[in-house]
Scaffold this motif. Structure first.
Motif, PDB file in Angstrom:
ATOM      1  N   LEU A 268       0.622  -1.494   0.308  1.00  0.00           N
ATOM      2  CA  LEU A 268       0.122  -0.074  -0.117  1.00  0.00           C
ATOM      3  C   LEU A 268       0.784   1.162  -0.037  1.00  0.00           C
ATOM      4  CD1 LEU A 268      -2.604   1.066   0.078  1.00  0.00           C
ATOM      5  CD2 LEU A 268      -2.723   0.618   2.313  1.00  0.00           C
ATOM      6  N   GLU A 269       1.793   0.920   0.922  1.00  0.00           N
ATOM      7  CA  GLU A 269       2.599   2.157   0.811  1.00  0.00           C
ATOM      8  C   GLU A 269       3.669   2.405  -0.208  1.00  0.00           C
ATOM      9  OE1 GLU A 269       5.040   2.618   4.586  1.00  0.00           O
ATOM     10  OE2 GLU A 269       3.911   3.278   5.913  1.00  0.00           O
ATOM     11  N   VAL A 280      -5.668   6.584   4.441  1.00  0.00           N
ATOM     12  CA  VAL A 280      -6.290   5.222   4.102  1.00  0.00           C
ATOM     13  C   VAL A 280      -6.241   4.342   5.669  1.00  0.00           C
ATOM     14  CG1 VAL A 280      -6.699   3.439   2.220  1.00  0.00           C
ATOM     15  CG2 VAL A 280      -5.355   5.570   1.759  1.00  0.00           C
ATOM     16  N   ARG A 281      -5.503   4.108   5.443  1.00  0.00           N
ATOM     17  CA  ARG A 281      -5.209   3.606   6.583  1.00  0.00           C
ATOM     18  C   ARG A 281      -6.681   4.092   8.211  1.00  0.00           C
ATOM     19  NH1 ARG A 281       0.410   1.212   5.976  1.00  0.00           N
ATOM     20  NH2 ARG A 281      -0.213  -0.940   5.126  1.00  0.00           N
ATOM     21  N   GLY A 282      -5.987   5.195   8.210  1.00  0.00           N
ATOM     22  CA  GLY A 282      -6.672   5.665   9.474  1.00  0.00           C
ATOM     23  C   GLY A 282      -8.326   6.052   9.127  1.00  0.00           C
ATOM     24  N   LEU A 283      -8.243   5.789   8.105  1.00  0.00           N
ATOM     25  CA  LEU A 283      -9.677   6.298   7.385  1.00  0.00           C
ATOM     26  C   LEU A 283     -11.052   5.474   7.257  1.00  0.00           C
ATOM     27  CD1 LEU A 283      -9.472   8.545   5.039  1.00  0.00           C
ATOM     28  CD2 LEU A 283     -10.494   8.953   6.594  1.00  0.00           C
ATOM     29  N   VAL A 284     -10.357   4.064   8.182  1.00  0.00           N
ATOM     30  CA  VAL A 284     -11.497   2.656   8.425  1.00  0.00           C
ATOM     31  C   VAL A 284     -12.868   3.386   9.746  1.00  0.00           C
ATOM     32  CG1 VAL A 284     -11.928   0.500   9.291  1.00  0.00           C
ATOM     33  CG2 VAL A 284      -9.464   0.802   8.005  1.00  0.00           C
ATOM     34  N   ALA A 335     -12.502  -1.601  -0.282  1.00  0.00           N
ATOM     35  CA  ALA A 335     -11.676  -2.439  -1.669  1.00  0.00           C
ATOM     36  C   ALA A 335     -10.204  -2.330  -1.454  1.00  0.00           C
ATOM     37  CB  ALA A 335     -12.207  -2.869  -3.428  1.00  0.00           C
ATOM     38  N   LEU A 336     -10.021  -1.121  -1.896  1.00  0.00           N
ATOM     39  CA  LEU A 336      -8.221  -1.233  -2.152  1.00  0.00           C
ATOM     40  C   LEU A 336      -7.053  -1.725  -0.982  1.00  0.00           C
ATOM     41  CD1 LEU A 336      -5.784   0.318  -3.749  1.00  0.00           C
ATOM     42  CD2 LEU A 336      -6.932   2.308  -2.182  1.00  0.00           C
ATOM     43  N   LEU A 337      -8.214  -1.051   0.401  1.00  0.00           N
ATOM     44  CA  LEU A 337      -7.058  -1.803   1.410  1.00  0.00           C
ATOM     45  C   LEU A 337      -6.860  -3.162   1.859  1.00  0.00           C
ATOM     46  CD1 LEU A 337      -5.108   0.002   3.790  1.00  0.00           C
ATOM     47  CD2 LEU A 337      -8.016   0.208   5.162  1.00  0.00           C
ATOM     48  N   ARG A 338      -8.563  -4.074   0.939  1.00  0.00           N
ATOM     49  CA  ARG A 338      -8.086  -5.012   1.757  1.00  0.00           C
ATOM     50  C   ARG A 338      -7.914  -6.277   0.762  1.00  0.00           C
ATOM     51  NH1 ARG A 338     -14.420  -5.973   1.098  1.00  0.00           N
ATOM     52  NH2 ARG A 338     -15.199  -5.684   3.652  1.00  0.00           N
ATOM     53  N   HIS A 339      -7.119  -5.612  -0.479  1.00  0.00           N
ATOM     54  CA  HIS A 339      -6.402  -6.318  -1.018  1.00  0.00           C
ATOM     55  C   HIS A 339      -4.891  -5.677  -1.340  1.00  0.00           C
ATOM     56  CE1 HIS A 339      -9.418  -8.411  -3.023  1.00  0.00           C
ATOM     57  NE2 HIS A 339     -10.126  -7.153  -2.911  1.00  0.00           N
ATOM     58  N   MET A 340      -5.242  -4.349  -1.063  1.00  0.00           N
ATOM     59  CA  MET A 340      -3.424  -3.691  -0.557  1.00  0.00           C
ATOM     60  C   MET A 340      -2.703  -3.887   0.693  1.00  0.00           C
ATOM     61  SD  MET A 340      -2.621  -3.616  -3.452  1.00  0.00           S
ATOM     62  CE  MET A 340      -0.644  -3.104  -3.761  1.00  0.00           C
ATOM     63  N   ASP A 341      -3.119  -4.711   1.982  1.00  0.00           N
ATOM     64  CA  ASP A 341      -3.086  -4.286   3.546  1.00  0.00           C
ATOM     65  C   ASP A 341      -2.621  -5.213   3.386  1.00  0.00           C
ATOM     66  OD1 ASP A 341      -2.178  -3.861   5.417  1.00  0.00           O
ATOM     67  OD2 ASP A 341      -2.741  -1.964   6.163  1.00  0.00           O
ATOM     68  N   ASP A 342      -1.763  -6.376   3.615  1.00  0.00           N
ATOM     69  CA  ASP A 342      -1.227  -7.313   3.781  1.00  0.00           C
ATOM     70  C   ASP A 342      -0.925  -7.755   5.843  1.00  0.00           C
ATOM     71  OD1 ASP A 342      -0.793  -8.597   1.239  1.00  0.00           O
ATOM     72  OD2 ASP A 342       1.405  -7.735   1.385  1.00  0.00           O
TER      73      ASP A 342
END
Length: 351
Positions: A268-269, A280-284, A335-342
Motif C-alpha cells: 500500500l505504501e 487511507v488506513r486511518g479512515l477505516v 476494497a483497496l485496503l482489503r487487497h493491498m494491506d497485508d
C-alpha cells in the motif's frame, strides 16, 4: 436493561461528562475480550499496551477480566462511579470506589451469578474492601502504562464529542440526542425509556431520574456501562467519535513523518506513498482532518491535500455531522485496503 420513567421526570436534566475511570475500564475490557485480536481502530494500541503493561509489570485483577467477559463487556454498577459533569477527577472516583459497601458488592454479584459465584470472582466476593483497594492501586499504574501516550488525544476526542452532542441537545432536543449516540441501544414503550444491554441482569427501574449523564468513551466499543447514584442521577456510556486518535504509532512531540520512503514490502505504501497510505488506513473509522493529522503526526494541510486527492479518486467520501466534516473510506477504498494491506483484515466501515 435500565428503565427510566418519562412521565414523572421526563429525561431529568441531561448532561454530558467525561470519566477517566470509565474510559480506563473500557480499555481493559477491550484487552480482556479481544485476546490480542482487537478490531480497528484499536489494533495498534492493543499491541503497544500489552507490551507496555508487561514492561511495567502491571496485571489487571483476574476477577475484573472475568466480569468483562461474563456479560459481553457490561460491568456491575458498584464499579461504575457516576461521573460529575463538572469534574473528571480519577482520584476522587477511586476514593468513591474504595468506599463501596461490601454488602452492595455481594448483592450485585449474586444477581449477576444466580447459579453461584465463579471461582475467578470469589476473591472479590469473599473480601470486597481488600479487592477494591487493590484495584484502586492498580488502575493508576495501568493508566500510566497503557494510556499515558494517548492521554491528550483521548481528552481532545472526548471534548470534541461532548461539544458535538451539546449542540444537538441545544438545537434538536434530548430525544434526537439520544438517537444519535453510537453503541447505545434505546427503545421507548409509552412513558418508559429502556436502555438495553446496560445495568444488572434483568430489569432495573429507576424511580425518579434527577439527571441523565451521558459519558463519551473512545474505548466505548462493547462497553454498555450504566449506573445510578442514590440521588437519582443515572449515567450511561456511549461510543464517542474520534477513536482514530489511537491509530498509528505515537511519536515524540515535534517529530513528523515525511512519508518520503515506503516501508519495505508494504504494497500500500509503495503504491500511494507512506503518508497517503497512513491516511487511507486511518479512515477505516470516520474521523476529522484534525484528528487524523494528530493521530498520524502530519500537518493538517498535508492531510487535507491527501484527502482532497482521495475524495476526487472516489476512494474516500466526506459527510457533515453537526459542526464537523467527517471523512471515511468509500467502497473502492475498502476494497483497496482489503487487497493491498497485508497486515490486517478490513471490513466495510460502520456508517
Amino acid at each position: 436493561m435500565i428503565e427510566i420513567p418519562l412521565r414523572r421526570s421526563g429525561y431529568g436534566t441531561v448532561r454530558l461528562a467525561e470519566s477517566r475511570l470509565w474510559e480506563t475500564y473500557g480499555s481493559i475490557g477491550l484487552l480482556s475480550t479481544g485476546r490480542g485480536l482487537a478490531p480497528w481502530p484499536y489494533a495498534r494500541w492493543d499491541r503497544a499496551a500489552r507490551r507496555s503493561l508487561t514492561r511495567a509489570d502491571v496485571t489487571v485483577p483476574g476477577w475484573l477480566v472475568h466480569l468483562h467477559r461474563a456479560r459481553g463487556g457490561v460491568l456491575p454498577s458498584f464499579l461504575l462511579v457516576v461521573p460529575c459533569p463538572t469534574r473528571g477527577d480519577l482520584a476522587a472516583d477511586l476514593a468513591a470506589l474504595a468506599a463501596v459497601p461490601a454488602a452492595r458488592v455481594r448483592e450485585e454479584l449474586e444477581q449477576w451469578f444466580p447459579q453461584g459465584i465463579p471461582a475467578e470472582v470469589r476473591p472479590l466476593y469473599a473480601d470486597p474492601p481488600t479487592r477494591l483497594a487493590e484495584l484502586c492501586d492498580v488502575l493508576p499504574r495501568y493508566r500510566r502504562a497503557a494510556l499515558a501516550p494517548y492521554e491528550a488525544s483521548l481528552r481532545v476526542a472526548a471534548e470534541e464529542d461532548i461539544l458535538l452532542r451539546a449542540r444537538i441537545l441545544a438545537t434538536q432536543g434530548p430525544e434526537r440526542l439520544l438517537g444519535s449516540l453510537r453503541g447505545l441501544r434505546l427503545s421507548r414503550h409509552g412513558d418508559v425509556l429502556r436502555l438495553h444491554g446496560a445495568g444488572t441482569p434483568g430489569r432495573t427501574a429507576v424511580a425518579d431520574v434527577s439527571r441523565l449523564v451521558l459519558v463519551p468513551l473512545v474505548f466505548g466499543r462493547g462497553a454498555p456501562y450504566a449506573a445510578t447514584a442514590p440521588d437519582g442521577t443515572t449515567a450511561v456510556a456511549y461510543r464517542a467519535e474520534g477513536a482514530a486518535v489511537l491509530l498509528g504509532e505515537t511519536r515524540p512531540p515535534g517529530r513528523r513523518d515525511t512519508g518520503a520512503e515506503p516501508g519495505p514490502g508494504d504494497r500500500l505504501e509503495i503504491l500511494l506513498g507512506r503518508s497517503r497510505a497512513g491516511v487511507v488506513r486511518g479512515l477505516v473509522a470516520p474521523t476529522t482532518t484534525s484528528d487524523l493529522a494528530a493521530a498520524l503526526g502530519l500537518a493538517p494541510s498535508t492531510v487535507s491535500e491527501h484527502l482532497a486527492a482521495l475524495v476526487a479518486a472516489g476512494v474516500v467520501r466526506r459527510r457533515r455531522e453537526g459542526v464537523r466534516v467527517l471523512y471515511e473510506l468509500d467502497g473502492p477504498g475498502v476494497a483497496l485496503l482489503r487487497h493491498m494491506d497485508d497486515r490486517r483484515r478490513v471490513n466495510a466501515p460502520d456508517t
